[in-house]
Write a protein that holds these residues in place. Structure first.
Motif: not given
Length: 296
Positions: A1, A4-5, A8-9, A38, A41-42, A45
């Motif tokens: 992962m 950045e991801q 986001d979490l 953000t 975006r999550l 995705r």
């Protein structure tokens, strides 16, 4: 992962805990617009809506709540391991979040911790003042401070203060005009200063006890607050009778600006405890805080 991801979490978890983009952005230290972008975006995705948004509230969807429940204990484990690794430092370090009432902070916690924290510059403590009984795990807190009778049963609890009591007080001018109540039931004929219990959503029913007889009285008046200090100020101005911690009004009682009524109906009860999950007690930074607060 990707990093950045992962961020986001983490940011989603803060929004889900705070139920507010404004509070979450302030806690993280970013702008509200950046945080909102953000989260969108999550969601894009992942292909699923994680938060229900209204003009007044933010709440996880079913999918968002499942993600929150999955993330929260794992992030807590990572934070605990990071804190344990910091034990190898010369002095304890880390960040500790505590939920507590304004009375506990002003009269007990800050007077004790204020003398200690200067010796630990890398130990950061965040106080969240709230009269609600928070679930500290769901709220992202390391510990809570509440009266002994309110501590969650599955938590480690350490006593940090003596027994104390609530007392009913009013300005002498008010009592001269309206009379002195001789029994708690007389309060229904008086103007009283209410306090709202945030967690329950209702007004606090004043609790009294004498000779093993317990009474709960619902009072009425012009003013309602969610903090005891404002109640004291209103009582001083003659707005009615307030029911507040005795140690908050000691000076006013001694000076004669406030007078205690129903004194024999106000019994002492268990004082404040700091409570926390068992995994926290082994962390060096947390031990500093607990040892400083411990009642001796």
């Amino acid at each position: 992962m990707a990093r950045e991801q992962f961020n986001d979490l983490l940011w989603f978890l803060v929004v889900a805990e705070e139920r507010s983009f404004t509070r979450a952005a302030a806690r993280i230290g970013i702008s509200q617009s950046t945080l909102s972008h953000t989260i969108k975006r999550l969601e894009t995705r992942m292909g699923v809506l994680l938060l229900n948004r209204t003009t007044r509230n933010v709440a996880p969807t079913e999918a968002g709540e499942r993600l929150r429940q999955s993330l929260s204990p794992r992030i807590a484990e990572i934070e605990a391991e990071m804190a344990a690794i910091m034990e190898y430092r010369d002095k304890p370090a880390g960040r500790i979040r505590i939920t507590l009432s304004d009375h506990a902070l002003r009269t007990l916690v800050w007077p004790k911790l204020g003398r200690v924290l200067q010796d630990y510059p890398d130990l950061h403590v965040e106080f969240s003042v709230d009269s609600a009984f928070r679930n500290i795990v769901d709220g992202g807190f390391d510990a809570g401070i509440r009266l002994g009778e309110s501590v969650e049963q599955d938590m480690v609890a350490v006593r940090i203060g003596p027994d104390w009591r609530l007392v009913a007080v009013a300005a002498p001018d008010y009592l001269a005009k309206r009379g002195i109540p001789e029994h708690p039931k007389d309060l229904v004929n008086h103007t009283c200063i209410n306090i709202r219990q945030v967690a329950a959503g209702g007004l606090y029913a004043w609790e009294f006890e004498k000779d093993s007889q317990e009474l709960r009285v619902r009072v009425d008046g012009q003013l309602t607050f969610n903090g005891s200090y404002e109640m004291v100020e209103a009582a001083l101005l003659g707005y009615g009778i307030a029911y507040v911690p005795e140690d908050m009004v000691t000076d006013q009682i001694r000076a004669g600006t406030l007078q205690v009524v129903l004194d024999d109906w106000s019994q002492p009860f268990s004082g404040y405890y700091i409570y926390f999950p068992s995994r926290r007690q082994s962390l060096p930074a947390f031990r500093v805080v607990v040892d400083a607060l411990r009642h001796r």
